[in-house]
Design a protein around this motif. Structure first.
Motif, PDB file in Angstrom:
ATOM      1  N   ASN A  64      -0.437   2.910 -14.021  1.00 61.60           N
ATOM      2  CA  ASN A  64      -0.143   4.276 -13.563  1.00 61.60           C
ATOM      3  C   ASN A  64       1.023   4.901 -14.328  1.00 61.60           C
ATOM      4  O   ASN A  64       1.881   5.555 -13.745  1.00 61.60           O
ATOM      5  CB  ASN A  64       0.161   4.252 -12.059  1.00 61.60           C
ATOM      6  CG  ASN A  64       0.064   5.629 -11.427  1.00 61.60           C
ATOM      7  OD1 ASN A  64      -0.669   6.478 -11.905  1.00 61.60           O
ATOM      8  ND2 ASN A  64       0.807   5.848 -10.359  1.00 61.60           N
ATOM      9  N   ALA A  88      -0.530   7.655 -18.792  1.00 61.97           N
ATOM     10  CA  ALA A  88      -1.074   9.011 -18.733  1.00 61.97           C
ATOM     11  C   ALA A  88       0.033  10.055 -18.775  1.00 61.97           C
ATOM     12  O   ALA A  88      -0.175  11.173 -19.261  1.00 61.97           O
ATOM     13  CB  ALA A  88      -1.918   9.196 -17.473  1.00 61.97           C
ATOM     14  N   CYS A  89       1.215   9.692 -18.280  1.00 63.19           N
ATOM     15  CA  CYS A  89       2.332  10.637 -18.211  1.00 63.19           C
ATOM     16  C   CYS A  89       3.219  10.602 -19.455  1.00 63.19           C
ATOM     17  O   CYS A  89       4.265  11.262 -19.480  1.00 63.19           O
ATOM     18  CB  CYS A  89       3.173  10.354 -16.970  1.00 63.19           C
ATOM     19  SG  CYS A  89       2.293  10.641 -15.428  1.00 63.19           S
ATOM     20  N   ARG A  99       3.736   7.460 -26.145  1.00 62.67           N
ATOM     21  CA  ARG A  99       2.764   6.396 -25.865  1.00 62.67           C
ATOM     22  C   ARG A  99       2.628   5.462 -27.063  1.00 62.67           C
ATOM     23  O   ARG A  99       2.668   4.235 -26.919  1.00 62.67           O
ATOM     24  CB  ARG A  99       1.419   7.022 -25.518  1.00 62.67           C
ATOM     25  CG  ARG A  99       0.345   6.030 -25.108  1.00 62.67           C
ATOM     26  CD  ARG A  99      -0.980   6.704 -24.878  1.00 62.67           C
ATOM     27  NE  ARG A  99      -1.603   7.152 -26.116  1.00 62.67           N
ATOM     28  CZ  ARG A  99      -2.093   8.368 -26.320  1.00 62.67           C
ATOM     29  NH1 ARG A  99      -2.018   9.285 -25.371  1.00 62.67           N
ATOM     30  NH2 ARG A  99      -2.649   8.685 -27.475  1.00 62.67           N
ATOM     31  N   PRO A 102      -5.401   6.383 -19.294  1.00 60.29           N
ATOM     32  CA  PRO A 102      -5.267   7.771 -18.822  1.00 60.29           C
ATOM     33  C   PRO A 102      -6.653   8.399 -18.694  1.00 60.29           C
ATOM     34  O   PRO A 102      -7.660   7.819 -19.129  1.00 60.29           O
ATOM     35  CB  PRO A 102      -4.463   8.427 -19.944  1.00 60.29           C
ATOM     36  CG  PRO A 102      -4.836   7.659 -21.170  1.00 60.29           C
ATOM     37  CD  PRO A 102      -5.055   6.236 -20.711  1.00 60.29           C
ATOM     38  N   ARG A 132      -3.053  19.482 -22.401  1.00 64.51           N
ATOM     39  CA  ARG A 132      -2.453  18.642 -21.357  1.00 64.51           C
ATOM     40  C   ARG A 132      -3.159  18.861 -20.025  1.00 64.51           C
ATOM     41  O   ARG A 132      -3.929  19.807 -19.852  1.00 64.51           O
ATOM     42  CB  ARG A 132      -0.966  18.968 -21.177  1.00 64.51           C
ATOM     43  CG  ARG A 132      -0.122  18.818 -22.419  1.00 64.51           C
ATOM     44  CD  ARG A 132       1.332  19.156 -22.137  1.00 64.51           C
ATOM     45  NE  ARG A 132       1.518  20.566 -21.758  1.00 64.51           N
ATOM     46  CZ  ARG A 132       2.691  21.111 -21.442  1.00 64.51           C
ATOM     47  NH1 ARG A 132       3.780  20.355 -21.432  1.00 64.51           N
ATOM     48  NH2 ARG A 132       2.780  22.381 -21.121  1.00 64.51           N
ATOM     49  N   THR A 172      -0.573  18.322 -13.408  1.00 55.26           N
ATOM     50  CA  THR A 172      -0.801  17.583 -12.164  1.00 55.26           C
ATOM     51  C   THR A 172       0.251  18.014 -11.158  1.00 55.26           C
ATOM     52  O   THR A 172       1.428  17.688 -11.296  1.00 55.26           O
ATOM     53  CB  THR A 172      -0.721  16.065 -12.398  1.00 55.26           C
ATOM     54  OG1 THR A 172      -1.607  15.710 -13.470  1.00 55.26           O
ATOM     55  CG2 THR A 172      -1.119  15.300 -11.149  1.00 55.26           C
ATOM     56  N   MET A 199       0.186  15.317 -17.875  1.00 57.55           N
ATOM     57  CA  MET A 199      -0.545  14.145 -18.324  1.00 57.55           C
ATOM     58  C   MET A 199      -1.277  14.496 -19.614  1.00 57.55           C
ATOM     59  O   MET A 199      -1.645  15.654 -19.824  1.00 57.55           O
ATOM     60  CB  MET A 199      -1.544  13.681 -17.258  1.00 57.55           C
ATOM     61  CG  MET A 199      -0.897  13.283 -15.949  1.00 57.55           C
ATOM     62  SD  MET A 199      -2.110  13.036 -14.609  1.00 57.55           S
ATOM     63  CE  MET A 199      -2.996  11.615 -15.203  1.00 57.55           C
ATOM     64  N   TRP A 200      -1.471  13.477 -20.462  1.00 54.85           N
ATOM     65  CA  TRP A 200      -2.159  13.665 -21.732  1.00 54.85           C
ATOM     66  C   TRP A 200      -3.387  12.758 -21.774  1.00 54.85           C
ATOM     67  O   TRP A 200      -3.270  11.535 -21.653  1.00 54.85           O
ATOM     68  CB  TRP A 200      -1.223  13.326 -22.890  1.00 54.85           C
ATOM     69  CG  TRP A 200      -0.205  14.384 -23.140  1.00 54.85           C
ATOM     70  CD1 TRP A 200      -0.270  15.401 -24.041  1.00 54.85           C
ATOM     71  CD2 TRP A 200       1.061  14.541 -22.468  1.00 54.85           C
ATOM     72  NE1 TRP A 200       0.863  16.188 -23.968  1.00 54.85           N
ATOM     73  CE2 TRP A 200       1.699  15.676 -23.025  1.00 54.85           C
ATOM     74  CE3 TRP A 200       1.721  13.822 -21.464  1.00 54.85           C
ATOM     75  CZ2 TRP A 200       2.944  16.118 -22.607  1.00 54.85           C
ATOM     76  CZ3 TRP A 200       2.954  14.253 -21.032  1.00 54.85           C
ATOM     77  CH2 TRP A 200       3.568  15.401 -21.596  1.00 54.85           C
ATOM     78  N   PRO A 201      -4.584  13.319 -21.924  1.00 52.35           N
ATOM     79  CA  PRO A 201      -5.782  12.495 -21.966  1.00 52.35           C
ATOM     80  C   PRO A 201      -5.870  11.686 -23.258  1.00 52.35           C
ATOM     81  O   PRO A 201      -5.328  12.082 -24.292  1.00 52.35           O
ATOM     82  CB  PRO A 201      -6.916  13.512 -21.870  1.00 52.35           C
ATOM     83  CG  PRO A 201      -6.335  14.781 -22.405  1.00 52.35           C
ATOM     84  CD  PRO A 201      -4.879  14.761 -22.044  1.00 52.35           C
TER      85      PRO A 201
END
Length: 246
Positions: A118, A121-122, A128, A150, A185, A188, A210-212
């Motif tokens: 968890n 994704a952020c 990342r 993510p 982005r 959320t 969040m970034w896919p």
């Protein structure tokens, strides 16, 4: 060495509501995603983005290995430390909490199982990609790394997820999560409330980004740091890789 500056508290509002609204569901998910791997840990378990300790506490229960919990956000880390303080001393001494990003914690070959739940994704894609070399350095050769992926694409429109309300004494806590696309982005937004029989007592909103990224994209980034894929898990939300020989 001078003390390091801490990251801003991104969860200043959510910290109060996180455990009460999401703990039960997340606890079951953590056991399902990572329980089997943690049981095999001998050298140590690395918990990247430990939050309030869901993975850390599961690891303490299912393994005798030391746990290295990395959590740079103060409000989440404070909840983790409060929960650790309630443990028996012999259990508590198996956990080391690092108040920095993993690349600042300077951990080298401390664990044979690493978990990132968890969290990614952020992270902005640049952050990342910068995380993976630090994970590789913290794991022993042959170590297993499991990461919750993510979202792989931007949402179509706004998707709303209600957080089941929970009673605490005379008050009821509730909330919802709303996800929507914003350029490249995902916005959320968490809406929280506390109410009693007279109505809403408090209401808050907190927004995260969040970034896919696709499974193939994350796997390619990890491969560049020496990780090789393991067979796909039963749940496609988790990617499992193993660190090759240095």
């Amino acid at each position: 060495m001078p003390p390091r500056r801490e990251a801003p508290d991104a969860y200043a509002i959510s910290a109060e509501f996180y455990d009460i609204l999401q703990a039960d569901q997340d606890r079951a998910r953590v056991r399902r995603f990572y329980g089997r791997a943690v049981r095999s840990a001998r050298r140590g378990v690395l918990d990247v983005g430990a939050g309030t300790g869901r993975v850390t506490f599961m690891s303490l229960a299912r393994s005798r290995a030391p746990v290295f919990a990395v959590e740079p956000t103060r409000c989440m880390r404070s909840l983790l430390m409060t929960r650790l303080a309630a443990l028996p001393v012999d259990v508590r001494t198996r956990v080391t909490v690092y108040p920095h990003r993993l690349d600042e914690a300077a951990l080298h070959e401390v664990a044979d199982v690493g978990i990132c739940h968890n969290t990614i994704a952020c992270l902005h894609p640049t952050s990342r990609r910068a995380l993976w070399p630090a994970v590789a350095d913290a794991l022993v050769p042959g170590g297993v790394f499991l990461v919750q992926l993510p979202p792989d694409r931007l949402p179509d429109g706004a998707a709303t997820h209600a957080l089941p309300a929970q009673k605490v004494g005379r008050h009821e806590y509730g909330g919802r999560m709303v996800m929507s696309a914003d350029a490249d982005r995902i916005r959320t937004r968490f809406d929280y409330w506390v109410r009693d029989e007279s109505g809403v007592l408090r209401a808050y909103t907190e927004t995260f980004w969040m970034w896919p990224a696709s499974r193939a994209e994350v796997l390619g980034e990890l491969a560049g740091c020496g990780f090789v894929p393991l067979p796909e898990r039963a749940d496609p939300a988790v990617l499992a890789v193993r660190l090759g020989r240095r």
